[in-house]
Motif scaffolding. Structure first.
Motif, PDB file in Angstrom:
ATOM      1  N   SER A  37       0.872  -1.157   0.027  1.00 45.83           N
ATOM      2  CA  SER A  37      -0.031  -0.035   0.098  1.00 45.83           C
ATOM      3  C   SER A  37       0.840   1.192   0.034  1.00 45.83           C
ATOM      4  CB  SER A  37      -0.893   0.166   1.168  1.00 45.83           C
ATOM      5  OG  SER A  37      -0.304   0.307   2.428  1.00 45.83           O
ATOM      6  N   THR A 156     -13.052  -6.085  -5.609  1.00 45.74           N
ATOM      7  CA  THR A 156     -13.734  -4.600  -5.440  1.00 45.74           C
ATOM      8  C   THR A 156     -14.964  -4.998  -4.302  1.00 45.74           C
ATOM      9  OG1 THR A 156     -13.405  -3.945  -7.549  1.00 45.74           O
ATOM     10  CG2 THR A 156     -15.270  -3.025  -6.534  1.00 45.74           C
ATOM     11  N   PHE A 159     -12.887  -5.900  -0.907  1.00 45.54           N
ATOM     12  CA  PHE A 159     -12.502  -4.783  -0.161  1.00 45.54           C
ATOM     13  C   PHE A 159     -13.484  -4.023   0.280  1.00 45.54           C
ATOM     14  CE2 PHE A 159      -8.386  -4.778  -2.818  1.00 45.54           C
ATOM     15  CZ  PHE A 159      -7.649  -5.576  -1.739  1.00 45.54           C
ATOM     16  N   ASN A 163     -14.078  -3.102   4.304  1.00 41.46           N
ATOM     17  CA  ASN A 163     -14.008  -1.619   4.688  1.00 41.46           C
ATOM     18  C   ASN A 163     -15.387  -1.410   5.615  1.00 41.46           C
ATOM     19  OD1 ASN A 163     -12.821   0.915   4.734  1.00 41.46           O
ATOM     20  ND2 ASN A 163     -14.559   1.511   3.334  1.00 41.46           N
ATOM     21  N   GLU A 169     -10.180   1.255   5.144  1.00 42.42           N
ATOM     22  CA  GLU A 169      -9.423   2.250   4.893  1.00 42.42           C
ATOM     23  C   GLU A 169      -8.834   3.213   5.775  1.00 42.42           C
ATOM     24  OE1 GLU A 169     -10.664   3.516   0.394  1.00 42.42           O
ATOM     25  OE2 GLU A 169     -12.380   3.708   1.972  1.00 42.42           O
ATOM     26  N   ILE A 176      -8.426   1.626  -1.356  1.00 43.24           N
ATOM     27  CA  ILE A 176      -9.075   0.432  -2.060  1.00 43.24           C
ATOM     28  C   ILE A 176      -8.726   0.719  -3.291  1.00 43.24           C
ATOM     29  CG2 ILE A 176     -10.876  -0.906  -2.764  1.00 43.24           C
ATOM     30  CD1 ILE A 176     -11.833  -0.550   0.170  1.00 43.24           C
ATOM     31  N   LYS A 177      -9.074   2.064  -3.912  1.00 39.91           N
ATOM     32  CA  LYS A 177      -8.873   2.424  -5.270  1.00 39.91           C
ATOM     33  C   LYS A 177      -7.501   2.337  -5.705  1.00 39.91           C
ATOM     34  CE  LYS A 177      -9.766   6.074  -8.408  1.00 39.91           C
ATOM     35  NZ  LYS A 177     -10.297   7.380  -8.589  1.00 39.91           N
TER      36      LYS A 177
END
Length: 196
Positions: A37, A156, A159, A163, A169, A176-177
């Protein structure tokens, strides 16, 4: 195997494949995927595949018991519709037997073998999509078509679920993006792979 090839060695670890004794089909595959990350957190995904044959029911049960998300791979051929349905209900039962609510597990459905004759039409897949809540993807996995899109859709969903449950996040300052763009940076995501 296609994900291992398409994602590349920078992100994936060693692909482990265990075949059955008679080599007619695989027992399971394991593909680790490691992401870094922006904040330095190392995130490791473990992607498992388990074949659908009846003799592998015990393996499916074990893998599903530890799954955070499921990509259900259905055969697009009309002759396999009943079998797909049986395996779908079996998957839901295995999850429930493991104490996992099958309605809360992030899921996507991939209709594979779109290159075969006598397959469900796009209109039929749209009907299936409207009847369920899972995103649906079309694929010809042997050629690598639709596999990246299926994984993107699954992650997608996964996550978003993490979240929602754990404030992923905010607690870990992980976008996530950003993770998805890192994983799929070298990939073209085809909008034609998704249904609806």
């Amino acid at each position: 195997m296609q994900l291992h090839k398409l994602l590349g060695s920078d992100l994936t670890g060693h692909l482990t494949t265990l075949n059955t004794a008679d080599d007619r089909t695989l027992f399971f595959d394991l593909l680790p995927v490691v992401l870094q990350s922006e904040t330095g957190h190392r995130i490791k995904l473990k992607l498992f595949t388990v074949p659908g044959q009846v003799i592998h029911a015990a393996t499916r049960r074990i893998v599903l018991a530890g799954a955070d998300a499921v990509a259900f791979i259905a055969d697009s051929q009309l002759s396999e519709a009943k079998t797909n349905n049986e395996y779908w209900h079996g998957m839901r039962q295995y999850l429930a037997d493991s104490g996992i609510d099958p309605d809360t597990v992030p899921r996507v459905v991939q209709f594979n073998k779109r290159d075969k004759a006598d397959i469900r039409s796009d209109a039929e897949l749209e009907t299936v999509r409207r009847q369920g809540k899972e995103p649906i993807f079309k694929a010809v996995a042997i050629r690598g078509e639709g596999v990246i899109e299926t994984l993107h859709g699954l992650l997608t969903e996964t996550f978003a679920s993490l979240n929602q449950r754990y404030d992923f996040e905010n607690k870990f300052s992980v976008s996530i993006k950003s993770l998805l763009s890192t994983l799929f940076a070298s990939q073209h995501i085809s909008p034609n792979a998704a249904v609806g």
